[in-house]
Write a protein that holds these residues in place. Structure first.
Motif, short mmCIF file in Angstrom:
data_model
loop_
_atom_site.label_atom_id
_atom_site.label_comp_id
_atom_site.label_asym_id
_atom_site.label_seq_id
_atom_site.Cartn_x
_atom_site.Cartn_y
_atom_site.Cartn_z
N ALA A 235 -23.17 91.09 5.40
CA ALA A 235 -22.13 90.14 5.80
C ALA A 235 -20.76 90.78 5.61
O ALA A 235 -20.51 91.41 4.59
N SER A 236 -19.89 90.60 6.59
CA SER A 236 -18.53 91.13 6.49
C SER A 236 -17.75 90.31 5.45
O SER A 236 -18.16 89.22 5.07
N LYS A 237 -16.61 90.83 5.03
CA LYS A 237 -15.76 90.12 4.07
C LYS A 237 -15.35 88.76 4.63
O LYS A 237 -15.31 87.76 3.91
N LYS A 238 -15.05 88.73 5.92
CA LYS A 238 -14.64 87.48 6.57
C LYS A 238 -15.78 86.46 6.54
O LYS A 238 -15.56 85.28 6.26
N GLN A 239 -17.01 86.92 6.83
CA GLN A 239 -18.17 86.03 6.79
C GLN A 239 -18.43 85.54 5.36
O GLN A 239 -18.74 84.37 5.15
N GLN A 240 -18.30 86.46 4.39
CA GLN A 240 -18.51 86.08 3.00
C GLN A 240 -17.52 84.99 2.57
O GLN A 240 -17.90 84.02 1.93
N LYS A 241 -16.26 85.17 2.98
CA LYS A 241 -15.24 84.17 2.63
C LYS A 241 -15.55 82.83 3.30
O LYS A 241 -15.43 81.78 2.67
N ALA A 242 -15.97 82.86 4.55
CA ALA A 242 -16.29 81.62 5.27
C ALA A 242 -17.46 80.90 4.60
O ALA A 242 -17.43 79.67 4.43
N ILE A 243 -18.48 81.65 4.19
CA ILE A 243 -19.64 81.05 3.51
C ILE A 243 -19.21 80.46 2.18
O ILE A 243 -19.54 79.32 1.85
N ALA A 244 -18.45 81.24 1.40
CA ALA A 244 -17.99 80.76 0.09
C ALA A 244 -17.12 79.51 0.24
O ALA A 244 -17.30 78.53 -0.51
N ASP A 245 -16.20 79.52 1.20
CA ASP A 245 -15.33 78.36 1.42
C ASP A 245 -16.14 77.11 1.78
O ASP A 245 -15.88 76.02 1.27
N LYS A 246 -17.11 77.27 2.66
CA LYS A 246 -17.94 76.13 3.08
C LYS A 246 -18.76 75.59 1.90
O LYS A 246 -18.84 74.38 1.71
N LEU A 247 -19.32 76.50 1.10
CA LEU A 247 -20.12 76.06 -0.05
C LEU A 247 -19.24 75.38 -1.10
O LEU A 247 -19.67 74.41 -1.73
N GLU A 248 -18.02 75.88 -1.28
CA GLU A 248 -17.09 75.25 -2.22
C GLU A 248 -16.72 73.84 -1.74
O GLU A 248 -16.61 72.92 -2.53
N GLN A 249 -16.56 73.71 -0.43
CA GLN A 249 -16.25 72.40 0.16
C GLN A 249 -17.41 71.43 -0.06
O GLN A 249 -17.20 70.27 -0.43
N ILE A 250 -18.64 71.91 0.11
CA ILE A 250 -19.82 71.07 -0.04
C ILE A 250 -20.06 70.68 -1.50
O ILE A 250 -20.33 69.53 -1.81
N THR A 251 -19.95 71.65 -2.41
CA THR A 251 -20.29 71.43 -3.82
C THR A 251 -19.13 70.89 -4.65
O THR A 251 -19.34 70.31 -5.71
N GLY A 252 -17.91 71.16 -4.20
CA GLY A 252 -16.74 70.76 -4.97
C GLY A 252 -16.49 71.66 -6.17
O GLY A 252 -15.72 71.33 -7.07
#
Length: 180
Positions: free
Chosen positions: A118-135
């Motif tokens: 996964a590219s850095k951009k993809q990693q950030k997008a995944i992390a951001d989405k998971l942070e949004q979901i989990t809080g």
């Protein structure tokens, strides 16, 4: 077989010291660095795991390798493990410490498996989405598995989210076979 109670006991001890000192991240980094340093030399792993090796020799090696590199508390913790003949538990103690530290800081570890890196951009997008979901703040542990074909599989604790092509094909196959 590792004694998980002992692993937790020792990890909690160094965790509490780190917490009192306000150095959860620093001690975690030092423990990880010591572990990686030891694990990078297969002979060192055998040396520290061998109960027939004199503890004095183990302490001398630790002194040469880590005394100037580690904080006093972490260095003395390693010596304690040698004294108590528990150094074989060290890798598991580091993992348990990390879990305690992450929990105290409100961080979740997400195992993310992709077919290709996964590219850095993809990693950030995944992390951001998971942070949004989990809080909560999420740290990614990245894995690759070409059999996924594409997409991503995320595992947080005992929760698994399969967004892979292989997973979708498997789901489609089960539905088609159920309708026969």
């Amino acid at each position: 077989m590792l004694n998980l109670q002992l692993v937790r006991k020792y990890a909690k001890a160094i965790f509490e010291i780190a917490q009192e000192e306000g150095k959860l991240v620093e001690y975690g980094d030092e423990l990880k660095a010591a572990r990686e340093g030891i694990e990078s030399v297969p002979q060192a792993i055998e040396f520290f795991s061998n109960p027939q090796v004199d503890p004095k020799l183990k302490k001398e090696l630790l002194q040469k390798c880590f005394k100037k590199e580690l904080s006093k508390d972490v260095y003395h913790f390693l010596l304690l493990l040698v004294d108590k003949h528990r150094f074989v538990l060290f890798p598991a103690i580091v993992d348990e410490y990390r879990a305690l530290s992450n929990e105290a800081r409100g961080i979740l570890i997400a195992d993310v498996t992709t077919a290709t890196a996964a590219s850095k951009k993809q990693q950030k997008a995944i992390a951001d989405k998971l942070e949004q979901i989990t809080g909560k703040k999420v740290e990614l542990r990245l894995h690759e598995d070409k059999s996924l074909i594409g997409g991503v599989v995320v595992k947080i604790g005992d929760r698994r989210i399969d967004g892979s092509v292989a997973g979708r094909l498997e789901t489609m196959k089960r539905k088609l076979l159920a309708n026969e």
